[in-house]
Scaffold this motif. Structure first.
Motif, mmCIF file in Angstrom:
data_model
loop_
_atom_site.group_PDB
_atom_site.id
_atom_site.type_symbol
_atom_site.label_atom_id
_atom_site.label_comp_id
_atom_site.label_asym_id
_atom_site.label_seq_id
_atom_site.Cartn_x
_atom_site.Cartn_y
_atom_site.Cartn_z
ATOM 1 N N LEU A 33 -8.441 16.234 12.403
ATOM 2 C CA LEU A 33 -8.424 14.973 11.676
ATOM 3 C C LEU A 33 -7.329 15.071 10.614
ATOM 4 O O LEU A 33 -7.358 15.991 9.782
ATOM 5 C CB LEU A 33 -9.786 14.758 11.011
ATOM 6 N N ILE A 34 -6.368 14.171 10.673
ATOM 7 C CA ILE A 34 -5.294 14.147 9.682
ATOM 8 C C ILE A 34 -5.386 12.824 8.928
ATOM 9 O O ILE A 34 -5.334 11.758 9.539
ATOM 10 C CB ILE A 34 -3.907 14.285 10.330
ATOM 11 N N GLU A 35 -5.526 12.931 7.606
ATOM 12 C CA GLU A 35 -5.636 11.745 6.757
ATOM 13 C C GLU A 35 -4.343 11.591 5.963
ATOM 14 O O GLU A 35 -3.854 12.560 5.378
ATOM 15 C CB GLU A 35 -6.809 11.890 5.800
ATOM 16 N N ARG A 36 -3.830 10.356 5.955
ATOM 17 C CA ARG A 36 -2.586 10.078 5.231
ATOM 18 C C ARG A 36 -2.709 8.772 4.462
ATOM 19 O O ARG A 36 -3.296 7.818 4.954
ATOM 20 C CB ARG A 36 -1.416 9.967 6.205
ATOM 21 N N TYR A 93 5.420 2.945 9.262
ATOM 22 C CA TYR A 93 4.626 4.126 9.610
ATOM 23 C C TYR A 93 3.954 3.915 10.969
ATOM 24 O O TYR A 93 4.001 4.793 11.834
ATOM 25 C CB TYR A 93 3.566 4.420 8.541
ATOM 26 N N ASP A 94 3.307 2.757 11.142
ATOM 27 C CA ASP A 94 2.587 2.490 12.395
ATOM 28 C C ASP A 94 3.514 2.551 13.603
ATOM 29 O O ASP A 94 3.149 3.112 14.641
ATOM 30 C CB ASP A 94 1.874 1.137 12.330
ATOM 31 N N CYS A 95 4.699 2.009 13.471
ATOM 32 C CA CYS A 95 5.674 2.068 14.577
ATOM 33 C C CYS A 95 6.097 3.507 14.863
ATOM 34 O O CYS A 95 6.183 3.921 16.020
ATOM 35 C CB CYS A 95 6.901 1.220 14.244
ATOM 36 N N ARG A 155 -4.454 3.527 4.215
ATOM 37 C CA ARG A 155 -4.980 4.811 4.708
ATOM 38 C C ARG A 155 -4.921 4.847 6.233
ATOM 39 O O ARG A 155 -5.381 3.935 6.910
ATOM 40 C CB ARG A 155 -6.419 4.998 4.243
ATOM 41 N N ARG A 156 -4.357 5.930 6.756
ATOM 42 C CA ARG A 156 -4.257 6.123 8.198
ATOM 43 C C ARG A 156 -4.862 7.470 8.566
ATOM 44 O O ARG A 156 -4.800 8.430 7.805
ATOM 45 C CB ARG A 156 -2.801 6.093 8.673
ATOM 46 N N ILE A 157 -5.426 7.503 9.764
ATOM 47 C CA ILE A 157 -6.059 8.705 10.308
ATOM 48 C C ILE A 157 -5.426 8.988 11.668
ATOM 49 O O ILE A 157 -5.249 8.078 12.475
ATOM 50 C CB ILE A 157 -7.585 8.505 10.517
ATOM 51 N N VAL A 158 -5.119 10.231 11.917
ATOM 52 C CA VAL A 158 -4.742 10.656 13.267
ATOM 53 C C VAL A 158 -5.820 11.635 13.705
ATOM 54 O O VAL A 158 -6.125 12.595 13.012
ATOM 55 C CB VAL A 158 -3.352 11.325 13.305
ATOM 56 N N MET A 159 -6.427 11.337 14.845
ATOM 57 C CA MET A 159 -7.474 12.188 15.410
ATOM 58 C C MET A 159 -6.951 12.728 16.734
ATOM 59 O O MET A 159 -6.497 11.966 17.586
ATOM 60 C CB MET A 159 -8.751 11.381 15.638
ATOM 61 N N MET A 162 7.380 8.163 3.903
ATOM 62 C CA MET A 162 6.500 6.990 3.864
ATOM 63 C C MET A 162 5.141 7.286 3.239
ATOM 64 O O MET A 162 4.339 6.381 3.044
ATOM 65 C CB MET A 162 6.282 6.459 5.286
ATOM 66 N N LEU A 163 4.877 8.548 2.917
ATOM 67 C CA LEU A 163 3.555 8.941 2.435
ATOM 68 C C LEU A 163 3.468 8.937 0.920
ATOM 69 O O LEU A 163 4.440 9.224 0.227
ATOM 70 C CB LEU A 163 3.202 10.340 2.945
#
Length: 124
Positions: A34-37, A47-49, A78-82, A110-111
């Motif tokens: 789980l990566i939280e940004r 960021y989404d692109c 807030r974005r999550i990569v799982m 971007m963070l």
């Protein structure tokens, strides 16, 4: 080889293959990451692109089972990569790879703050 003989060989191979014999080890070794940004205000779309393109790179990495990018429904920045990995070793290999360094160098500007990485295992 006749058709019935070939079909018989396939049937025998299917009977010899038992997915249960591999399942326990695979599940015990498997991890989720789980990566939280937090994304800087106004850069969410960029960021989404970028992350959409890079997730496709991640899921081609050896040992990566799946990956997805998620947006917090209550916090637009807030974005999550799982991601799901066959083993911790596979994740470590990806984490230290040039490909990941390239991804990180692209999204870091971007963070807001540092990303938070949590490694998760199945309970049991």
């Amino acid at each position: 080889q006749s058709r019935s003989s070939a079909a018989s060989d396939v049937y025998k191979r299917q009977q010899e293959y038992n997915p249960q014999q591999f399942l326990r080890t695979d599940i015990e070794d498997m991890i989720r990451v789980l990566i939280e940004r937090n994304i800087a205000e106004g850069l969410e779309h960029y960021y989404d692109c970028t992350i959409k393109r890079t997730v496709s790179t991640v899921i081609r990495a050896p040992g990566c089972i799946s990956g997805e990018s998620l947006k917090d429904a209550n916090n637009t920045n807030r974005r999550i990569v799982m991601s799901k990995w066959s083993s911790k070793e596979d994740w470590d290999n990806w984490f230290h790879s040039d490909e990941r360094r390239n991804v990180i160098s692209e999204i870091t500007p971007m963070l807001e703050g540092r990303e938070k990485i949590t490694m998760l295992e199945l309970t049991g």
